[in-house]
Design a protein around this motif. Structure first.
Motif, PDB file in Angstrom:
ATOM      1  N   PHE A   1       4.802  -2.311   7.339  1.00 56.93           N
ATOM      2  CA  PHE A   1       3.847  -1.990   6.279  1.00 56.93           C
ATOM      3  C   PHE A   1       3.555  -3.216   5.418  1.00 56.93           C
ATOM      4  CE2 PHE A   1       7.768  -1.274   3.981  1.00 56.93           C
ATOM      5  CZ  PHE A   1       7.489  -1.699   2.689  1.00 56.93           C
ATOM      6  N   TRP A   2       4.435  -4.229   5.489  1.00 57.60           N
ATOM      7  CA  TRP A   2       4.185  -5.461   4.725  1.00 57.60           C
ATOM      8  C   TRP A   2       2.990  -6.226   5.278  1.00 57.60           C
ATOM      9  CZ3 TRP A   2       5.542  -6.815   0.063  1.00 57.60           C
ATOM     10  CH2 TRP A   2       6.624  -6.163  -0.526  1.00 57.60           C
ATOM     11  N   TYR A   3       2.662  -6.059   6.562  1.00 56.48           N
ATOM     12  CA  TYR A   3       1.454  -6.674   7.102  1.00 56.48           C
ATOM     13  C   TYR A   3       0.226  -6.169   6.336  1.00 56.48           C
ATOM     14  CZ  TYR A   3       3.628  -8.608  11.332  1.00 56.48           C
ATOM     15  OH  TYR A   3       4.387  -9.321  12.212  1.00 56.48           O
ATOM     16  N   ARG A   4       0.152  -4.855   6.194  1.00 56.81           N
ATOM     17  CA  ARG A   4      -0.981  -4.256   5.486  1.00 56.81           C
ATOM     18  C   ARG A   4      -0.985  -4.671   4.019  1.00 56.81           C
ATOM     19  NH1 ARG A   4       1.009  -0.128   8.512  1.00 56.81           N
ATOM     20  NH2 ARG A   4       1.978   0.896   6.730  1.00 56.81           N
ATOM     21  N   LYS A   5       0.189  -4.641   3.405  1.00 50.98           N
ATOM     22  CA  LYS A   5       0.283  -4.968   1.985  1.00 50.98           C
ATOM     23  C   LYS A   5      -0.138  -6.409   1.722  1.00 50.98           C
ATOM     24  CE  LYS A   5       3.197  -4.224  -1.971  1.00 50.98           C
ATOM     25  NZ  LYS A   5       4.302  -3.524  -2.528  1.00 50.98           N
TER      26      LYS A   5
ATOM     27  N   SER B   1      -2.049  -8.202   3.670  1.00 45.56           N
ATOM     28  CA  SER B   1      -3.467  -8.344   4.015  1.00 45.56           C
ATOM     29  C   SER B   1      -4.357  -7.932   2.845  1.00 45.56           C
ATOM     30  CB  SER B   1      -3.813  -7.492   5.233  1.00 45.56           C
ATOM     31  OG  SER B   1      -3.151  -7.990   6.364  1.00 45.56           O
ATOM     32  N   ARG B   2      -3.929  -6.906   2.129  1.00 42.53           N
ATOM     33  CA  ARG B   2      -4.700  -6.446   0.962  1.00 42.53           C
ATOM     34  C   ARG B   2      -4.486  -7.333  -0.253  1.00 42.53           C
ATOM     35  NH1 ARG B   2      -2.699  -0.519   2.206  1.00 42.53           N
ATOM     36  NH2 ARG B   2      -4.099  -0.063   3.931  1.00 42.53           N
TER      37      ARG B   2
END
Length: 79
Positions: free
Chosen positions: A24-28, A30-31
């Motif tokens: 989920f850190w990838y998404r976080k 990225s945002r």
């Protein structure tokens, strides 16, 4: 994810491994690519490298050594 964030993670092997284990850190990132401090703090907690974790580990080691010393002393007094 931004290229400068990817370059930073390439230099930080532990953070790179943490992101692979916690995707989920990838998404976080990225945002919000400048949320690296939160990533580092989360990684320290995950790998139990915070000061309280180190103190607890040291305390456990001292307790184990004390228990072993008491055990050896009781064995010597029985002889």
């Amino acid at each position: 994810m931004r290229s400068e964030i990817m370059e930073y993670l390439e230099g930080q092997k532990e953070l790179k491994e943490f992101i692979r284990e916690q995707p989920f850190w990838y998404r976080k990132l990225s945002r919000n690519p400048y949320d690296l401090q939160s990533l580092q703090i989360a990684s320290l907690h995950y790998y139990k490298k915070t000061i309280p974790h180190k103190v607890e580990k040291f305390s456990n080691s001292v307790q184990m050594a004390s228990m072993m010393l008491n055990m050896f002393q009781s064995m010597n007094s029985q002889q």
